[in-house]
Design a protein around this motif. Sequence first.
Motif, PDB file in Angstrom:
ATOM      1  N   GLY A  41       0.811  -1.216   0.000  1.00 37.34           N
ATOM      2  CA  GLY A  41       0.000   0.000   0.000  1.00 37.34           C
ATOM      3  C   GLY A  41       0.840   1.259   0.000  1.00 37.34           C
ATOM      4  N   CYS A  42       0.150   2.397  -0.003  1.00 36.59           N
ATOM      5  CA  CYS A  42       0.821   3.698   0.009  1.00 36.59           C
ATOM      6  C   CYS A  42       1.250   4.043   1.435  1.00 36.59           C
ATOM      7  N   SER A  43       2.322   4.833   1.535  1.00 35.28           N
ATOM      8  CA  SER A  43       2.812   5.272   2.844  1.00 35.28           C
ATOM      9  C   SER A  43       1.888   6.284   3.510  1.00 35.28           C
ATOM     10  N   ASP A  44       0.927   6.805   2.771  1.00 40.12           N
ATOM     11  CA  ASP A  44       0.028   7.850   3.285  1.00 40.12           C
ATOM     12  C   ASP A  44      -0.502   7.502   4.685  1.00 40.12           C
ATOM     13  N   SER A  45      -0.385   8.459   5.607  1.00 44.21           N
ATOM     14  CA  SER A  45      -0.767   8.218   7.009  1.00 44.21           C
ATOM     15  C   SER A  45      -2.253   7.953   7.183  1.00 44.21           C
ATOM     16  N   VAL A  66       5.684   5.200  -1.256  1.00 48.96           N
ATOM     17  CA  VAL A  66       4.928   6.296  -1.855  1.00 48.96           C
ATOM     18  C   VAL A  66       4.264   5.807  -3.146  1.00 48.96           C
ATOM     19  N   ALA A  67       2.939   5.870  -3.173  1.00 47.32           N
ATOM     20  CA  ALA A  67       2.119   5.520  -4.338  1.00 47.32           C
ATOM     21  C   ALA A  67       2.048   4.013  -4.622  1.00 47.32           C
ATOM     22  N   ASN A  68       2.301   3.194  -3.596  1.00 47.22           N
ATOM     23  CA  ASN A  68       2.147   1.728  -3.708  1.00 47.22           C
ATOM     24  C   ASN A  68       2.675   1.146  -5.018  1.00 47.22           C
ATOM     25  N   GLY A  97      -4.310   0.948  -3.533  1.00 49.30           N
ATOM     26  CA  GLY A  97      -4.065   2.375  -3.716  1.00 49.30           C
ATOM     27  C   GLY A  97      -5.118   3.171  -2.974  1.00 49.30           C
ATOM     28  N   HIS A  98      -5.090   4.466  -3.159  1.00 49.40           N
ATOM     29  CA  HIS A  98      -6.154   5.291  -2.571  1.00 49.40           C
ATOM     30  C   HIS A  98      -6.401   6.504  -3.454  1.00 49.40           C
ATOM     31  N   TYR A  99      -7.664   6.936  -3.436  1.00 51.31           N
ATOM     32  CA  TYR A  99      -8.015   8.125  -4.214  1.00 51.31           C
ATOM     33  C   TYR A  99      -7.307   9.346  -3.635  1.00 51.31           C
ATOM     34  N   GLY A 100      -7.007  10.297  -4.500  1.00 51.23           N
ATOM     35  CA  GLY A 100      -6.340  11.522  -4.064  1.00 51.23           C
ATOM     36  C   GLY A 100      -4.909  11.299  -3.629  1.00 51.23           C
ATOM     37  N   CYS A 101      -4.260  10.264  -4.161  1.00 47.06           N
ATOM     38  CA  CYS A 101      -2.885   9.939  -3.743  1.00 47.06           C
ATOM     39  C   CYS A 101      -1.921  11.077  -4.123  1.00 47.06           C
ATOM     40  N   GLY A 102      -1.204  11.581  -3.131  1.00 52.03           N
ATOM     41  CA  GLY A 102      -0.270  12.688  -3.353  1.00 52.03           C
ATOM     42  C   GLY A 102       0.844  12.308  -4.313  1.00 52.03           C
ATOM     43  N   GLY A 103       1.260  11.039  -4.294  1.00 46.76           N
ATOM     44  CA  GLY A 103       2.308  10.578  -5.200  1.00 46.76           C
ATOM     45  C   GLY A 103       1.836  10.609  -6.642  1.00 46.76           C
TER      46      GLY A 103
HETATM   47 CO    CO Z   1      -0.739   7.861  -1.620  1.00 52.80          CO
END
Ligand code: CO
Length: 208
Positions: A41-45, A66-68, A97-103
């Motif tokens: 998965g993404c590192s997003d908290s 970052v960005a899986n 993944g996730h929507y709105g991913c910063g990566g």
């Molecule tokens: Co992300």
Amino acid sequence: MKKLPILFENNRKWASQISQNNPSFFSRLVQQQNPEFLWIGCSDSRVPANEIIGLLPGELFVHRNVANLVSHTDMNCLSVLQYAVEILKVRHIIVCGHYGCGGVKAALEDQPHGLIDNWLRCIRDIHQRRSSDLARFSTAEERINRLCELNVIEQVKNVGNTTIIQEAWQRDQMVTIHGWIYAISDGLLKDLDACVSSTSDLASLESL
Ligand code: CO
């Protein structure tokens, strides 16, 4: 002097709560881990793997970046994958993944971000390859969210094309790769229907 005391306090509360519910929890866990799932998965908290699928310590093997992304030259990710498949013998690999991913957003921006632009380069490649799919969407937000989905599907293919998975399938080890996406806005997961359990599944996904 101890630093960050609030986090140690949180930790003591968490451990005692688990022990109260199940007094032998930690003593059993110390013997072995036996997870059925690998999470990439993404590192997003905002996307904490265990919590969003309700799994306890010992139940989920995790790799996040970052960005899986699953890169064929990333020894870190490949080592996690090899250990998960060959030693732990996980049955399911979830690329989430996730929507709105910063990566994903950063990959599409014109201004430079330094080193990470090299890491995110493959997302720009997906963007170029899938431009006709993305053109169906009228707003930038919709296009980014679709690219978040397409990125997951590409990473499912990348997992399937590793020597680790190819060899597992050759020896008839059952391992399925799933592509999921998570919405931070409501906490819900969506299955992207990019499930592969064999080389023929992978070929069908590649042809889409
Ligand atoms: Co992300």
